[in-house]
Design a protein around this motif. Structure first.
Motif, PDB file in Angstrom:
ATOM      1  N   GLN A   1       0.831  -1.196   0.000  1.00 15.90           N
ATOM      2  CA  GLN A   1       0.000   0.000   0.000  1.00 15.90           C
ATOM      3  C   GLN A   1       0.871   1.253   0.000  1.00 15.90           C
ATOM      4  OE1 GLN A   1      -2.629  -0.266   3.360  1.00 15.90           O
ATOM      5  NE2 GLN A   1      -4.087  -1.559   2.268  1.00 15.90           N
ATOM      6  N   LEU A   2       0.357   2.307  -0.617  1.00 19.90           N
ATOM      7  CA  LEU A   2       1.068   3.570  -0.695  1.00 19.90           C
ATOM      8  C   LEU A   2       0.216   4.663  -0.065  1.00 19.90           C
ATOM      9  CD1 LEU A   2       2.293   3.354  -4.394  1.00 19.90           C
ATOM     10  CD2 LEU A   2       3.564   2.740  -2.336  1.00 19.90           C
ATOM     11  N   GLN A   3       0.852   5.513   0.725  1.00 19.95           N
ATOM     12  CA  GLN A   3       0.159   6.601   1.402  1.00 19.95           C
ATOM     13  C   GLN A   3       0.865   7.910   1.062  1.00 19.95           C
ATOM     14  OE1 GLN A   3      -2.629   6.280   3.460  1.00 19.95           O
ATOM     15  NE2 GLN A   3      -2.719   8.505   3.587  1.00 19.95           N
ATOM     16  N   ALA A   4       0.194   8.739   0.271  1.00 19.85           N
ATOM     17  CA  ALA A   4       0.758  10.034  -0.103  1.00 19.85           C
ATOM     18  C   ALA A   4       0.331  11.096   0.893  1.00 19.85           C
ATOM     19  CB  ALA A   4       0.309  10.415  -1.500  1.00 19.85           C
ATOM     20  N   SER A   5       1.226  12.028   1.156  1.00 19.53           N
ATOM     21  CA  SER A   5       0.920  13.122   2.085  1.00 19.53           C
ATOM     22  C   SER A   5       1.760  14.330   1.729  1.00 19.53           C
ATOM     23  CB  SER A   5       1.185  12.684   3.525  1.00 19.53           C
ATOM     24  OG  SER A   5       2.557  12.364   3.696  1.00 19.53           O
ATOM     25  N   GLY A   6       1.445  15.458   2.366  1.00 14.90           N
ATOM     26  CA  GLY A   6       2.246  16.653   2.199  1.00 14.90           C
ATOM     27  C   GLY A   6       1.627  17.721   1.322  1.00 14.90           C
TER      28      GLY A   6
ATOM     29  N   VAL B   1      -4.358  16.989  -8.024  1.00 15.90           N
ATOM     30  CA  VAL B   1      -4.195  15.909  -7.060  1.00 15.90           C
ATOM     31  C   VAL B   1      -2.966  15.115  -7.504  1.00 15.90           C
ATOM     32  CG1 VAL B   1      -5.186  13.841  -6.041  1.00 15.90           C
ATOM     33  CG2 VAL B   1      -6.661  15.792  -6.594  1.00 15.90           C
ATOM     34  N   TYR B   2      -2.052  14.928  -6.582  1.00 17.45           N
ATOM     35  CA  TYR B   2      -0.803  14.229  -6.881  1.00 17.45           C
ATOM     36  C   TYR B   2      -0.872  12.808  -6.343  1.00 17.45           C
ATOM     37  CZ  TYR B   2       1.412  18.446  -8.589  1.00 17.45           C
ATOM     38  OH  TYR B   2       1.741  19.540  -9.339  1.00 17.45           O
ATOM     39  N   TYR B   3      -0.496  11.868  -7.191  1.00 17.30           N
ATOM     40  CA  TYR B   3      -0.536  10.462  -6.846  1.00 17.30           C
ATOM     41  C   TYR B   3       0.873   9.866  -6.918  1.00 17.30           C
ATOM     42  CZ  TYR B   3      -5.533  10.901  -7.869  1.00 17.30           C
ATOM     43  OH  TYR B   3      -6.851  11.284  -7.880  1.00 17.30           O
ATOM     44  N   CYS B   4       1.205   9.045  -5.958  1.00 17.40           N
ATOM     45  CA  CYS B   4       2.433   8.265  -6.082  1.00 17.40           C
ATOM     46  C   CYS B   4       2.067   6.854  -6.542  1.00 17.40           C
ATOM     47  CB  CYS B   4       3.215   8.230  -4.775  1.00 17.40           C
ATOM     48  SG  CYS B   4       2.357   7.475  -3.375  1.00 17.40           S
ATOM     49  N   ALA B   5       3.022   6.224  -7.178  1.00 19.50           N
ATOM     50  CA  ALA B   5       2.775   4.905  -7.741  1.00 19.50           C
ATOM     51  C   ALA B   5       4.055   4.085  -7.708  1.00 19.50           C
ATOM     52  CB  ALA B   5       2.269   5.023  -9.173  1.00 19.50           C
TER      53      ALA B   5
ATOM     54  N   ALA C   1       2.516   1.547 -16.558  1.00 15.53           N
ATOM     55  CA  ALA C   1       3.752   0.932 -16.073  1.00 15.53           C
ATOM     56  C   ALA C   1       3.722   0.669 -14.577  1.00 15.53           C
ATOM     57  CB  ALA C   1       4.938   1.829 -16.421  1.00 15.53           C
ATOM     58  N   TYR C   2       2.682   1.139 -13.891  1.00 16.09           N
ATOM     59  CA  TYR C   2       2.650   1.085 -12.431  1.00 16.09           C
ATOM     60  C   TYR C   2       1.541   0.172 -11.936  1.00 16.09           C
ATOM     61  CZ  TYR C   2       6.010   4.756 -12.858  1.00 16.09           C
ATOM     62  OH  TYR C   2       7.147   5.448 -13.177  1.00 16.09           O
ATOM     63  N   ASP C   3       1.885  -0.592 -10.894  1.00 18.79           N
ATOM     64  CA  ASP C   3       0.975  -1.606 -10.371  1.00 18.79           C
ATOM     65  C   ASP C   3       0.200  -1.142  -9.150  1.00 18.79           C
ATOM     66  OD1 ASP C   3       3.790  -3.602 -11.027  1.00 18.79           O
ATOM     67  OD2 ASP C   3       1.971  -3.594 -12.253  1.00 18.79           O
ATOM     68  N   TYR C   4       0.787  -0.247  -8.389  1.00 20.59           N
ATOM     69  CA  TYR C   4       0.187   0.164  -7.125  1.00 20.59           C
ATOM     70  C   TYR C   4       0.110   1.688  -7.085  1.00 20.59           C
ATOM     71  CZ  TYR C   4       1.538  -4.610  -6.043  1.00 20.59           C
ATOM     72  OH  TYR C   4       1.699  -5.964  -6.076  1.00 20.59           O
TER      73      TYR C   4
END
Length: 120
Positions: A1-6, A91-95, A106-109
């Motif tokens: 799992q990924l949790q973006a913040s900031g 909205v910024y997403y990390c992957a 190209a990204y799975d999560y």
């Protein structure tokens, strides 16, 4: 799992640093990327970093202003954003993915996203 913040509200010309905390094993084996989606726009690539921080790649629109990095000991990736512009509002997403590529496929999560608003 990924949790973006900031994320947050900042004036044009200001700075923000986003974080993406990963849970689970094998974080260091994944390419980490950041994408963003502005109002009424499609999700677009921002930056990505190789497993060992050796290689990075940026969208032309953020090159020279944003810096992507990762700390594998902390299972965390970062996006340092400087000289922010109103057009960076999104909205910024990390992957995380196995392929070093600038496309969402190209990204799975994916993380849940964090809002960045730049005011004029």
């Amino acid at each position: 799992q990924l949790q973006a913040s900031g994320g947050g509200l900042v004036q044009a010309g200001g700075s923000l640093t986003l974080s993406c905390a990963a849970s689970g094993r094998m974080f260091s084996s994944y390419v980490m990327g950041w994408f963003r989606q502005g109002p009424g726009k499609e999700r677009e690539f921002v930056a990505m970093v190789m497993w060992d921080n050796a290689s990075t790649y940026y969208a032309d629109s953020v090159k020279g202003r944003f810096t992507i990095s990762r700390d594998n000991a902390k299972d965390t990736a970062y996006l340092q954003m400087e000289s922010l512009e109103v057009e960076d509002t999104a909205v910024y997403y990390c992957a995380a993915g196995r392929i070093f590529g600038p496309t969402p496929a190209a990204y799975d999560y994916w993380g849940q996203g964090t809002q960045v608003t730049v005011s004029s």
